[in-house]
Design a protein around this motif. Structure first.
Motif, PDB file in Angstrom:
ATOM      1  N   VAL A 174       0.865  -1.182   0.000  1.00  0.00           N
ATOM      2  CA  VAL A 174       0.000   0.000   0.000  1.00  0.00           C
ATOM      3  C   VAL A 174       0.900   1.230   0.000  1.00  0.00           C
ATOM      4  O   VAL A 174       1.829   1.335   0.800  1.00  0.00           O
ATOM      5  N   ARG A 175       0.622   2.139  -0.927  1.00  0.00           N
ATOM      6  CA  ARG A 175       1.473   3.334  -1.035  1.00  0.00           C
ATOM      7  C   ARG A 175       0.757   4.468  -1.745  1.00  0.00           C
ATOM      8  O   ARG A 175      -0.277   4.273  -2.378  1.00  0.00           O
ATOM      9  N   LEU A 176       1.363   5.651  -1.619  1.00  0.00           N
ATOM     10  CA  LEU A 176       0.905   6.859  -2.297  1.00  0.00           C
ATOM     11  C   LEU A 176       1.623   6.915  -3.637  1.00  0.00           C
ATOM     12  O   LEU A 176       2.840   6.747  -3.705  1.00  0.00           O
ATOM     13  N   GLN A 177       0.862   7.144  -4.704  1.00  0.00           N
ATOM     14  CA  GLN A 177       1.459   7.160  -6.038  1.00  0.00           C
ATOM     15  C   GLN A 177       0.715   8.141  -6.924  1.00  0.00           C
ATOM     16  O   GLN A 177      -0.495   8.336  -6.792  1.00  0.00           O
ATOM     17  N   LYS A 178       1.450   8.730  -7.851  1.00  0.00           N
ATOM     18  CA  LYS A 178       0.857   9.632  -8.829  1.00  0.00           C
ATOM     19  C   LYS A 178      -0.033   8.825  -9.782  1.00  0.00           C
ATOM     20  O   LYS A 178       0.314   7.703 -10.160  1.00  0.00           O
ATOM     21  N   ILE A 179      -1.169   9.401 -10.155  1.00  0.00           N
ATOM     22  CA  ILE A 179      -2.044   8.756 -11.145  1.00  0.00           C
ATOM     23  C   ILE A 179      -1.283   8.714 -12.468  1.00  0.00           C
ATOM     24  O   ILE A 179      -0.816   9.730 -12.955  1.00  0.00           O
ATOM     25  N   TRP A 180      -1.150   7.548 -13.044  1.00  0.00           N
ATOM     26  CA  TRP A 180      -0.265   7.314 -14.185  1.00  0.00           C
ATOM     27  C   TRP A 180      -0.957   7.287 -15.542  1.00  0.00           C
ATOM     28  O   TRP A 180      -0.296   7.094 -16.565  1.00  0.00           O
ATOM     29  N   THR A 181      -2.254   7.495 -15.579  1.00  0.00           N
ATOM     30  CA  THR A 181      -2.984   7.431 -16.837  1.00  0.00           C
ATOM     31  C   THR A 181      -4.153   8.406 -16.806  1.00  0.00           C
ATOM     32  O   THR A 181      -4.586   8.830 -15.734  1.00  0.00           O
ATOM     33  N   LYS A 182      -4.651   8.737 -17.970  1.00  0.00           N
ATOM     34  CA  LYS A 182      -5.849   9.577 -18.053  1.00  0.00           C
ATOM     35  C   LYS A 182      -7.115   8.718 -18.110  1.00  0.00           C
ATOM     36  O   LYS A 182      -8.225   9.240 -18.083  1.00  0.00           O
ATOM     37  N   SER A 183      -6.949   7.399 -18.184  1.00  0.00           N
ATOM     38  CA  SER A 183      -8.092   6.485 -18.249  1.00  0.00           C
ATOM     39  C   SER A 183      -8.626   6.188 -16.850  1.00  0.00           C
ATOM     40  O   SER A 183      -8.536   5.067 -16.337  1.00  0.00           O
ATOM     41  N   VAL A 184      -9.154   7.243 -16.229  1.00  0.00           N
ATOM     42  CA  VAL A 184      -9.723   7.103 -14.891  1.00  0.00           C
ATOM     43  C   VAL A 184     -11.094   7.768 -14.833  1.00  0.00           C
ATOM     44  O   VAL A 184     -11.374   8.704 -15.581  1.00  0.00           O
ATOM     45  N   TRP A 185     -11.901   7.242 -13.970  1.00  0.00           N
ATOM     46  CA  TRP A 185     -13.179   7.841 -13.619  1.00  0.00           C
ATOM     47  C   TRP A 185     -13.158   8.078 -12.121  1.00  0.00           C
ATOM     48  O   TRP A 185     -12.423   7.424 -11.386  1.00  0.00           O
ATOM     49  N   TYR A 186     -13.992   8.991 -11.664  1.00  0.00           N
ATOM     50  CA  TYR A 186     -14.049   9.345 -10.252  1.00  0.00           C
ATOM     51  C   TYR A 186     -15.431   9.055  -9.690  1.00  0.00           C
ATOM     52  O   TYR A 186     -16.445   9.223 -10.379  1.00  0.00           O
ATOM     53  N   GLY A 187     -15.463   8.604  -8.442  1.00  0.00           N
ATOM     54  CA  GLY A 187     -16.723   8.331  -7.775  1.00  0.00           C
ATOM     55  C   GLY A 187     -16.683   8.797  -6.335  1.00  0.00           C
ATOM     56  O   GLY A 187     -15.640   8.734  -5.686  1.00  0.00           O
ATOM     57  N   ARG A 188     -17.806   9.273  -5.873  1.00  0.00           N
ATOM     58  CA  ARG A 188     -17.923   9.748  -4.488  1.00  0.00           C
ATOM     59  C   ARG A 188     -18.828   8.772  -3.736  1.00  0.00           C
ATOM     60  O   ARG A 188     -19.943   8.470  -4.187  1.00  0.00           O
ATOM     61  N   VAL A 189     -18.357   8.308  -2.603  1.00  0.00           N
ATOM     62  CA  VAL A 189     -19.137   7.382  -1.782  1.00  0.00           C
ATOM     63  C   VAL A 189     -20.317   8.145  -1.188  1.00  0.00           C
ATOM     64  O   VAL A 189     -20.147   9.240  -0.648  1.00  0.00           O
ATOM     65  N   LYS A 190     -21.496   7.569  -1.335  1.00  0.00           N
ATOM     66  CA  LYS A 190     -22.730   8.224  -0.878  1.00  0.00           C
ATOM     67  C   LYS A 190     -22.912   8.077   0.615  1.00  0.00           C
ATOM     68  O   LYS A 190     -22.495   7.150   1.221  1.00  0.00           O
TER      69      LYS A 190
END
Length: 157
Positions: free
Chosen positions: A141-157
């Motif tokens: 488990v680690r902190l890492q820069k997002i490496w691609t533009k193929s991402v979607w975002y979601g907010r937990v309700k």
């Protein structure tokens, strides 16, 4: 003048140690640098802190904690610790969240990595283009820069 406006001058006169003592016994004190954090303590930001606390925990496929995780196991565990229920897999978690734009993302939102319509990985957005996640076998488990533009975002309700 409100009590809130007097706090900085009170802290200067009383000293930070006195202000911390007052806070410890239930007084209302604003400490520079902490007020915004306290106001922003949402379930999502609390879940982010849970994920960060697991830094260095080994990846294990199918693991949901408390000492080993796969990607969706880490997100599920982190939100469970703050009273929010998420399904088991990254794809199921994507379907359970409120989908948001990259411009609307906030710390603690979920970042879903996809290929076409297939969601294959998830992490918790940490701000500044970085995520906390459990990457892959042999990693931790680690902190890492997002490496691609193929991402979607979601907010937990």
């Amino acid at each position: 003048m409100s009590a809130l406006n007097r706090v900085p001058s009170l802290m200067v006169r009383a000293g930070t140690a006195s202000a911390l003592t007052l806070a410890a016994v239930g007084g209302s004190v604003v400490i520079p640098g902490f007020a915004a954090d306290a106001a922003a303590a949402t379930p999502a930001t609390k879940a982010l802190k849970v994920a960060a606390s697991k830094k260095g925990s080994p990846y294990r496929y199918g693991a949901t904690g408390p000492s080993r995780f796969d990607c969706s196991g880490l997100t599920m565990y982190s939100f469970k610790k703050v009273g929010k229920k998420l399904p088991r897999t990254a794809a199921q978690q994507y379907n359970k969240t409120r989908h948001i734009s990259a411009g609307s993302r906030k710390a603690g939102d979920l970042v879903f990595f996809h290929s076409g319509s297939n969601v294959y990985h998830v992490g918790l957005y940490a701000g500044k283009g970085k995520i906390w996640h459990a990457p892959k076998t042999g990693d931790v488990v680690r902190l890492q820069k997002i490496w691609t533009k193929s991402v979607w975002y979601g907010r937990v309700k």
